[in-house]
Structure formats: C-alpha cells, structure tokens
Design a protein around this motif. Structure first.
Motif, short mmCIF file in Angstrom:
data_model
loop_
_atom_site.label_atom_id
_atom_site.label_comp_id
_atom_site.label_asym_id
_atom_site.label_seq_id
_atom_site.Cartn_x
_atom_site.Cartn_y
_atom_site.Cartn_z
N LEU A 1 30.87 29.99 45.93
CA LEU A 1 31.47 28.69 45.61
C LEU A 1 32.98 28.68 45.83
CD1 LEU A 1 29.44 27.80 42.39
CD2 LEU A 1 29.18 26.79 44.67
N ALA A 2 33.60 29.84 45.64
CA ALA A 2 35.06 29.94 45.82
C ALA A 2 35.43 30.16 47.30
CB ALA A 2 35.62 31.07 44.98
N GLY A 3 34.42 30.29 48.16
CA GLY A 3 34.69 30.50 49.58
C GLY A 3 35.32 31.83 49.89
N TYR A 4 34.86 32.89 49.23
CA TYR A 4 35.43 34.22 49.43
C TYR A 4 35.28 34.68 50.88
CZ TYR A 4 36.72 35.92 44.76
OH TYR A 4 37.35 36.14 43.57
N ASN A 5 36.33 35.33 51.37
CA ASN A 5 36.30 36.00 52.67
C ASN A 5 35.84 37.44 52.43
OD1 ASN A 5 36.96 37.48 55.01
ND2 ASN A 5 38.61 36.07 55.53
N LEU A 6 34.73 37.85 53.02
CA LEU A 6 34.17 39.17 52.76
C LEU A 6 35.05 40.30 53.28
CD1 LEU A 6 30.37 38.58 53.49
CD2 LEU A 6 31.56 38.55 51.30
N LEU A 7 35.90 40.02 54.26
CA LEU A 7 36.74 41.07 54.84
C LEU A 7 38.10 41.18 54.16
CD1 LEU A 7 35.97 40.57 58.63
CD2 LEU A 7 34.96 42.22 57.05
N CYS A 8 38.60 40.09 53.64
CA CYS A 8 39.91 40.12 52.98
C CYS A 8 39.97 39.01 51.95
CB CYS A 8 41.03 39.96 53.99
SG CYS A 8 42.66 39.75 53.22
N GLN A 9 39.97 39.37 50.68
CA GLN A 9 40.01 38.37 49.63
C GLN A 9 41.00 38.76 48.54
OE1 GLN A 9 38.52 35.31 49.52
NE2 GLN A 9 39.91 35.06 47.79
N PRO A 10 42.18 38.13 48.52
CA PRO A 10 43.14 38.38 47.44
C PRO A 10 42.59 37.89 46.10
CG PRO A 10 44.18 37.28 49.31
CD PRO A 10 42.70 37.19 49.51
N GLY B 1 38.86 38.90 43.63
CA GLY B 1 39.27 39.34 44.95
C GLY B 1 38.30 40.37 45.52
N GLN B 2 38.83 41.32 46.28
CA GLN B 2 38.01 42.31 46.97
C GLN B 2 37.12 43.11 46.03
OE1 GLN B 2 38.43 41.17 50.33
NE2 GLN B 2 37.91 43.30 50.61
N SER B 3 37.52 43.27 44.78
CA SER B 3 36.77 44.11 43.85
C SER B 3 35.39 43.53 43.53
CB SER B 3 37.56 44.31 42.55
OG SER B 3 37.91 43.07 41.97
N PHE B 4 35.17 42.24 43.83
CA PHE B 4 33.88 41.63 43.52
C PHE B 4 32.75 42.31 44.27
CE2 PHE B 4 33.65 39.65 47.62
CZ PHE B 4 32.34 39.21 47.75
N MET B 5 33.04 42.83 45.48
CA MET B 5 32.01 43.44 46.32
C MET B 5 31.35 44.63 45.62
SD MET B 5 30.33 43.34 49.17
CE MET B 5 31.29 42.36 50.36
N ILE B 6 32.15 45.43 44.94
CA ILE B 6 31.63 46.61 44.24
C ILE B 6 30.66 46.18 43.15
CG2 ILE B 6 32.24 48.64 42.88
CD1 ILE B 6 35.04 48.47 44.17
N GLY B 7 31.09 45.19 42.34
CA GLY B 7 30.23 44.71 41.26
C GLY B 7 28.95 44.09 41.77
N LEU B 8 29.05 43.33 42.86
CA LEU B 8 27.89 42.66 43.42
C LEU B 8 26.84 43.67 43.89
CD1 LEU B 8 27.82 39.55 45.66
CD2 LEU B 8 26.63 41.60 46.45
N ILE B 9 27.27 44.65 44.70
CA ILE B 9 26.33 45.63 45.24
C ILE B 9 25.76 46.52 44.13
CG2 ILE B 9 26.09 47.62 46.80
CD1 ILE B 9 28.25 46.38 48.55
N ASN B 10 26.63 46.97 43.23
CA ASN B 10 26.19 47.86 42.17
C ASN B 10 25.22 47.17 41.21
OD1 ASN B 10 27.06 49.34 39.22
ND2 ASN B 10 26.63 50.67 40.98
N LEU C 1 41.97 48.37 53.53
CA LEU C 1 43.17 49.18 53.35
C LEU C 1 44.07 49.15 54.58
CD1 LEU C 1 44.68 51.21 51.50
CD2 LEU C 1 43.27 53.02 52.51
N PHE C 2 43.48 49.03 55.76
CA PHE C 2 44.25 49.08 57.00
C PHE C 2 44.46 47.71 57.64
CE2 PHE C 2 42.67 53.42 56.59
CZ PHE C 2 43.85 54.13 56.79
N THR C 3 44.18 46.66 56.89
CA THR C 3 44.47 45.30 57.38
C THR C 3 45.55 44.67 56.52
OG1 THR C 3 42.69 44.39 56.00
CG2 THR C 3 42.14 44.94 58.29
N ASP C 4 46.12 43.63 57.02
CA ASP C 4 47.19 42.93 56.30
C ASP C 4 46.55 41.96 55.32
OD1 ASP C 4 49.59 41.97 55.46
OD2 ASP C 4 49.90 40.64 57.18
N CYS C 5 46.13 42.50 54.17
CA CYS C 5 45.45 41.69 53.16
C CYS C 5 46.21 41.80 51.84
CB CYS C 5 44.01 42.18 52.98
SG CYS C 5 43.02 41.14 51.87
N ASP C 6 46.39 40.69 51.17
CA ASP C 6 47.16 40.63 49.94
C ASP C 6 46.32 41.11 48.75
OD1 ASP C 6 49.17 40.18 48.14
OD2 ASP C 6 48.84 38.00 48.01
#
Length: 272
Positions: free
Chosen positions: A94-103, A170-179, A228-233
């Motif tokens: 719903l928040a329109g998260y970008n899976l590759l880079c989400q501040p 932000g990006q940390s949601f991916m860990i919680g979702l998969i786990n 880590l290696f992309t320009d993500c906030d």
C-alpha cells in the motif's frame, strides 16, 4: 581546546550511551523495550543464566510433560507469524515500497506507522521465541541447546531492537516479511510434531525446512548487498550489520545441514 579538560573514559561512555538514547526513531521511542538497550540486555542476561542453571536444576528431575502447552504455543506462533507476514506485505504494498531501494519513512502517516508497528511486533516475537529454549530445558532436550540455537535467538533480539530503534521500516521490512513466512512453515512443523509420534510419517519434510531457512539468508544477503552498493538513502551501517549477520547464519546453518543430513547419508552409504 585549551581550558576544557579531556573527557574521562566514563564520561565518554555516558556521552555514547546518551547518543544511543537520543538518536533513535522518535515514533517508536516510547514503545515497550525500545528506548534503552538496558531492558533487552537484562532479558539477554536472564536468558544466559537460564541456559546455564536450567539443565543443572533439571538434572535430577523428570522431564516436564508440555504437550498441551507446545500444541497451543506452536500453533499460536503460526498464527502470529502469518499475521506479521500479512502486515509486512500489506504495509509495503500500500505504501508503494521499492523492493530494491526503500528509505525509512519517519513520518507519522498511517502507512508509515503501520509498518513501524509490525516491525515492533516482529521484534517482540523474537522475545517470545526465547520460550523455545525454556521448553527444551524443561523437557530435558539439552542436545537442542546448541551454539546455533543460542546464537540465533540472542542475536535476533538485539538486531531487531536496533531495527525498531533506528530504522522501523524501509529496507528492513524485507527481513521481517521473509522470516515471518518461514516461521509460519517452521512452527507448523513443530506444531504437528507436538501432536504426538503418530505424526512422524507426515513430517518427512524437515530437511527441506532447513533448506528454506538457508534460502532466506541467501535472499537477505543478496538483497542487502545490492542495497549497500547503490545510492539508497538507508543507513549503510545497518546494511553492513545485516550482511555480516546473514553470512554468519549461512555458515552455521550450512554446517547444521551438512552434519544432520549429508554426513549421516555418507555414513549410511559406507556401512552398506
């Protein structure tokens, strides 16, 4: 500067600790077990004390019959994990998260707060999961108290304290979702196993559960390394911690998989 005495080691520690308290996410700061690392640190110390003293206290006692408790606990954890998976999925979608880079969205918008709340719930679920160890001790299953078991349980509570304290979203949601998804399957397995020995014939897929756990660590490692290696906030410090931690779990779970399945298979093959 001249005229200002150098800070003592104790004063530097106080400044550092004050920085920990003050530089966190203001939205989650007042939530239980978030503001300071002291409460979760006390839980950690009590947990270690339990691991040390528990087996000694149970040494001359009979194993406790926890079958009803385990059935309720495991299936309750299935439901909790399923709910968290839904919340992580719905909040990010719903928040329109970008899976590759989400501040992290530090605003108090409904969707940002919804994500922060499920991050906290996931963190608290890791505290609940310390009960796994208590059940092992009461049932005198001390062989289950491996380094992998203790390391995984203790480090998760600290990692997710930091996650909720500083990057609730932000990006940390991916860990919680998969786990959360993996834990739906894992606690379903343990719930079925707790019903009794007659369920053993339906639980042939334990090996694949370990494989699934390894796959999640690989996904998290690849996802976080890319970030880590992309320009993500998103804080690189957090990304580096996640990558290092994921690699440690890959090593430990790979070793467990080898000893539990591959080594036994080789041994059985040699005997024939």
């Amino acid at each position: 500067m001249k005229g200002f005495p150098a800070l003592t080691a104790w004063q530097k520690l106080q400044v550092f600790y004050q920085g920990i308290l003050e530089n966190g996410d203001k939205r989650t700061d007042s939530w239980p077990l978030v503001h300071s690392p002291v409460p979760i640190g006390c839980i950690f110390l009590c947990y270690l004390l339990l691991i040390w003293a528990g087996p000694k206290l149970m040494a001359n006692r009979q194993p406790v019959n926890l079958k009803p408790v385990l059935i309720v606990y495991n299936f309750a954890m299935v439901c909790l994990s399923a709910y968290m998976f839904y919340e992580f999925t719905a909040s990010s979608w719903l928040a329109g998260y970008n899976l590759l880079c989400q501040p992290v969205d530090y605003s108090s918008s409904p969707l940002a707060m919804r994500m922060a709340r499920v991050c906290w719930l996931f963190y608290f679920s890791k505290v609940i999961e310390l009960s796994d160890t208590i059940f092992f001790i009461l049932r005198k299953k001390n062989s289950q108290l491996t380094f992998l078991h203790v390391y995984h349980h203790t480090t998760m509570i600290f990692n997710w304290w930091a996650g909720v304290k500083y990057v609730a979203g932000g990006q940390s949601f991916m860990i919680g979702l998969i786990n959360s998804l993996v834990h739906v399957i894992m606690y379903l397995y343990y719930g079925l196993a707790s019903l009794g020995p007659h369920m053993s014939k339906y639980l042939w897929w334990k090996r694949y559960l370990t494989s699934l756990q390894l796959i999640q660590f690989f996904i998290v490692t690849i996802h976080t390394t890319y970030n880590l290696f992309t320009d993500c906030d998103f804080p690189d410090t957090m990304n580096m911690i996640v990558v290092a931690y994921s690699l440690s779990l890959i090593a430990l779970f790979s070793n467990f998989y080898y000893r539990s399945y591959l080594a036994k298979k080789k041994s059985a093959y040699k005997k024939t």
